[in-house]
Design a protein around this motif. Structure first.
Motif, PDB file in Angstrom:
ATOM      1  N   PRO A   1     125.155  27.877 -77.013  1.00  0.00           N
ATOM      2  CA  PRO A   1     124.327  27.511 -78.170  1.00  0.00           C
ATOM      3  C   PRO A   1     122.875  27.986 -78.065  1.00  0.00           C
ATOM      4  N   LYS A   2     122.270  27.849 -76.891  1.00  0.00           N
ATOM      5  CA  LYS A   2     120.866  28.229 -76.747  1.00  0.00           C
ATOM      6  C   LYS A   2     120.666  29.726 -76.978  1.00  0.00           C
ATOM      7  N   VAL A   3     121.523  30.532 -76.392  1.00  0.00           N
ATOM      8  CA  VAL A   3     121.414  31.983 -76.533  1.00  0.00           C
ATOM      9  C   VAL A   3     121.675  32.403 -77.974  1.00  0.00           C
ATOM     10  N   ILE A   4     122.690  31.815 -78.597  1.00  0.00           N
ATOM     11  CA  ILE A   4     123.008  32.133 -79.993  1.00  0.00           C
ATOM     12  C   ILE A   4     121.845  31.748 -80.903  1.00  0.00           C
ATOM     13  N   ALA A   5     121.258  30.583 -80.657  1.00  0.00           N
ATOM     14  CA  ALA A   5     120.117  30.149 -81.466  1.00  0.00           C
ATOM     15  C   ALA A   5     118.945  31.111 -81.333  1.00  0.00           C
ATOM     16  N   THR A   6     118.723  31.626 -80.125  1.00  0.00           N
ATOM     17  CA  THR A   6     117.648  32.591 -79.914  1.00  0.00           C
ATOM     18  C   THR A   6     117.908  33.870 -80.702  1.00  0.00           C
ATOM     19  N   ALA A   7     119.158  34.330 -80.697  1.00  0.00           N
ATOM     20  CA  ALA A   7     119.515  35.536 -81.450  1.00  0.00           C
ATOM     21  C   ALA A   7     119.336  35.324 -82.952  1.00  0.00           C
ATOM     22  N   LEU A   8     119.754  34.164 -83.451  1.00  0.00           N
ATOM     23  CA  LEU A   8     119.586  33.865 -84.877  1.00  0.00           C
ATOM     24  C   LEU A   8     118.103  33.825 -85.252  1.00  0.00           C
ATOM     25  N   SER A   9     117.297  33.211 -84.393  1.00  0.00           N
ATOM     26  CA  SER A   9     115.854  33.134 -84.660  1.00  0.00           C
ATOM     27  C   SER A   9     115.216  34.513 -84.661  1.00  0.00           C
ATOM     28  N   ALA A  10     115.800  35.444 -83.874  1.00  0.00           N
ATOM     29  CA  ALA A  10     115.284  36.811 -83.815  1.00  0.00           C
ATOM     30  C   ALA A  10     115.792  37.665 -84.974  1.00  0.00           C
ATOM     31  N   GLY A  11     116.627  37.084 -85.832  1.00  0.00           N
ATOM     32  CA  GLY A  11     117.065  37.779 -87.028  1.00  0.00           C
ATOM     33  C   GLY A  11     118.396  38.490 -86.941  1.00  0.00           C
TER      34      GLY A  11
ATOM     35  N   GLY B   1     120.189  41.787 -67.220  1.00  0.00           N
ATOM     36  CA  GLY B   1     119.830  40.505 -67.814  1.00  0.00           C
ATOM     37  C   GLY B   1     118.665  39.844 -67.109  1.00  0.00           C
ATOM     38  N   ALA B   2     118.661  39.898 -65.777  1.00  0.00           N
ATOM     39  CA  ALA B   2     117.580  39.282 -65.005  1.00  0.00           C
ATOM     40  C   ALA B   2     116.255  40.001 -65.237  1.00  0.00           C
ATOM     41  N   ILE B   3     116.297  41.326 -65.345  1.00  0.00           N
ATOM     42  CA  ILE B   3     115.069  42.084 -65.617  1.00  0.00           C
ATOM     43  C   ILE B   3     114.493  41.694 -66.973  1.00  0.00           C
ATOM     44  N   PHE B   4     115.345  41.565 -67.972  1.00  0.00           N
ATOM     45  CA  PHE B   4     114.862  41.175 -69.298  1.00  0.00           C
ATOM     46  C   PHE B   4     114.271  39.763 -69.291  1.00  0.00           C
ATOM     47  N   ARG B   5     114.890  38.873 -68.536  1.00  0.00           N
ATOM     48  CA  ARG B   5     114.353  37.508 -68.474  1.00  0.00           C
ATOM     49  C   ARG B   5     112.959  37.506 -67.852  1.00  0.00           C
TER      50      ARG B   5
ATOM     51  N   ARG C   1     127.766  41.206 -73.020  1.00  0.00           N
ATOM     52  CA  ARG C   1     127.830  39.736 -73.052  1.00  0.00           C
ATOM     53  C   ARG C   1     127.218  39.114 -71.796  1.00  0.00           C
ATOM     54  N   ARG C   2     127.520  39.673 -70.632  1.00  0.00           N
ATOM     55  CA  ARG C   2     126.982  39.101 -69.392  1.00  0.00           C
ATOM     56  C   ARG C   2     125.472  39.319 -69.287  1.00  0.00           C
ATOM     57  N   SER C   3     124.990  40.479 -69.699  1.00  0.00           N
ATOM     58  CA  SER C   3     123.544  40.722 -69.679  1.00  0.00           C
ATOM     59  C   SER C   3     122.816  39.704 -70.549  1.00  0.00           C
ATOM     60  N   ILE C   4     123.365  39.476 -71.739  1.00  0.00           N
ATOM     61  CA  ILE C   4     122.753  38.510 -72.654  1.00  0.00           C
ATOM     62  C   ILE C   4     122.708  37.128 -72.021  1.00  0.00           C
ATOM     63  N   ARG C   5     123.843  36.731 -71.417  1.00  0.00           N
ATOM     64  CA  ARG C   5     123.928  35.387 -70.837  1.00  0.00           C
ATOM     65  C   ARG C   5     122.960  35.230 -69.683  1.00  0.00           C
TER      66      ARG C   5
ATOM     67  N   SER D   1     116.804  36.431 -73.533  1.00  0.00           N
ATOM     68  CA  SER D   1     115.532  37.172 -73.501  1.00  0.00           C
ATOM     69  C   SER D   1     115.667  38.593 -74.036  1.00  0.00           C
ATOM     70  N   VAL D   2     116.896  39.135 -74.066  1.00  0.00           N
ATOM     71  CA  VAL D   2     117.090  40.469 -74.634  1.00  0.00           C
ATOM     72  C   VAL D   2     116.737  40.477 -76.121  1.00  0.00           C
ATOM     73  N   PHE D   3     116.685  39.299 -76.748  1.00  0.00           N
ATOM     74  CA  PHE D   3     116.327  39.205 -78.159  1.00  0.00           C
ATOM     75  C   PHE D   3     114.829  38.995 -78.360  1.00  0.00           C
ATOM     76  N   LEU D   4     114.106  38.786 -77.271  1.00  0.00           N
ATOM     77  CA  LEU D   4     112.681  38.450 -77.363  1.00  0.00           C
ATOM     78  C   LEU D   4     111.759  39.621 -77.048  1.00  0.00           C
ATOM     79  N   VAL D   5     112.253  40.590 -76.283  1.00  0.00           N
ATOM     80  CA  VAL D   5     111.431  41.735 -75.871  1.00  0.00           C
ATOM     81  C   VAL D   5     111.915  42.986 -76.613  1.00  0.00           C
ATOM     82  N   PRO D   6     111.044  43.710 -77.322  1.00  0.00           N
ATOM     83  CA  PRO D   6     111.470  44.950 -77.985  1.00  0.00           C
ATOM     84  C   PRO D   6     112.004  45.944 -76.961  1.00  0.00           C
TER      85      PRO D   6
END
Length: 269
Positions: free
Chosen positions: A43-53, A138-142, A164-168, A173-178
Motif C-alpha cells: 500500500p505505501k509504495v502504491i500510494a507513493t506512485a499514485l501521488s507521483a501521478g 532500489g537501494a541506490i534510489f532510496r 518490481r523488486r527495485s521498486i519494493r 523512491s523510484v517515483f520521487l527522484v527524476p
C-alpha cells in the motif's frame, strides 16, 4: 476520486484477466506495445506512485485487505478499474510468492524525459553504469531520495528501476527522484555543465573528503557494478576519480552502500 471500483473474485490461477500478475515477465510487461506496465507492491509504495501521478490499471489484493490496507488505495482509483481479489493461498499460487502486505497494482509506464530535461536544474546527479542487481538499484534510489540527489541517469546496461523488486526495495523512491536512461557517453555530461566524478579504486583517486570535491557546483557521481566496477574507458572519460577511505584492509563497499556514503559527502551545501 472517492469511488468504489469493480471487485472481481479470482479462484483460478490461470485466469487470463490477471496474467499481468502471474504469467508476464518483467520484460514482457515493459515491452507491451502501447500499454507498457510495471507492478508496484504494498500500500505505501502504491500510494507513493499514485501521488507521483502514475496511472493504475488494476489492483490485486487479498480479500481481507479490501476494507483494510487496500481501502485508501481503492478510494483513489477510477470506478472502471478492476480490483481482483482472492485468498492468501490463491494469490500466492498465482504470483509465485507471498505478497508484501497483500496488495499489488499494475500501473502504466510514462514516457521518459531526455537526459537534458532531467538534468536541467540539477546540482547533484547520480549516474548508474552497468548495475544489474535490482536490490542495489532500489537501494541506490532510496539513498538518492533521502540524501538530496536531484536526478538519476542509468546506462542501458543497468537494470530497470521499475522492476518490481527495485521498486519494493526503494520503498517507492523510484517515483520521487527524476530519472531516465543515458544512451550517450558519460563524458558528454560536461556539455551540460557537470564535473564528472568516478567512484573507483584507481591509483590516481583522491579521497571523497578532499575539499576540492565538495566545492564543485554541479557534480555527476558515476557508480559502477559491484563486481568489475567502472570500465577503464568510463573512468578515463571522467574529470575526477574519487574513492572512499577504508580501514582494516577492506578495499570496497557494496555499490549501494558506497552510493549512500558519496551522496552524503557530496550533498549540495
Amino acid at each position: 476520486m472517492n469511488v468504489t471500483p469493480r471487485i472481481i473474485e479470482i479462484n483460478d490461477v490461470d485466469d487470463a484477466r490477471v496474467a499481468v500478475y502471474s504469467r508476464l515477465t518483467e520484460a514482457q510487461l515493459r515491452s507491451a506495445a502501447g500499454d507498457a506496465l510495471f507492478i508496484a507492491e504494498s500500500p505505501k509504495v502504491i500510494a507513493t506512485a499514485l501521488s507521483a501521478g502514475y496511472e493504475p490499471v488494476s489492483l490485486l489484493c487479498e480479500n481481507r485487505h479490501i476494507g483494510g490496507d487496500a481501502a485508501p488505495i481503492i478510494a483513489q482509483c477510477p470506478l472502471h478499474m478492476p480490483v481482483y481479489t482472492g485468498s492468501r493461498d490463491v494469490l500466492a499460487a498465482l504470483t509465485g510468492y507471498k505478497l508484501t502486505r497483500g496488495v499489488l497494482c499494475a500501473m502504466r509506464r510514462r514516457q521518459l524525459p531526455s537526459a537534458a530535461q532531467v538534468c536541467q536544474h540539477a546540482r547533484r546527479v547520480a549516474v548508474i553504469d552497468g548495475v544489474c542487481d535490482t536490490t542495489n538499484i532500489g537501494a541506490i534510489f532510496r539513498s538518492a531520495a533521502a540524501l538530496g540527489i536531484d536526478a538519476v541517469l542509468l546506462t542501458t546496461t543497468s537494470c530497470d528501476p521499475l522492476n518490481r523488486r527495485s521498486i519494493r526495495v526503494s520503498m517507492g523512491s523510484v517515483f520521487l527522484v527524476p530519472w531516465t536512461w543515458l544512451d550517450a557517453p558519460v563524458s558528454g555530461l560536461r556539455e551540460m555543465g557537470f564535473v564528472t566524478v568516478a567512484l573507483a579504486l584507481s591509483d590516481n583517486a583522491v579521497s571523497i573528503d578532499d575539499p576540492m570535491l565538495t566545492s564543485i557546483g554541479r557534480m555527476a557521481m558515476v557508480l559502477g557494478t559491484e563486481g568489475d566496477g567502472l570500465s577503464r574507458s568510463v573512468i578515463e572519460g571522467c574529470d575526477v576519480v574519487a574513492r572512499i577511505p577504508m580501514l582494516h584492509g577492506v578495499d570496497s563497499l557494496n555499490v549501494a552502500a558506497a552510493a549512500a556514503v558519496a551522496f552524503w559527502q557530496f550533498r549540495h551545501r
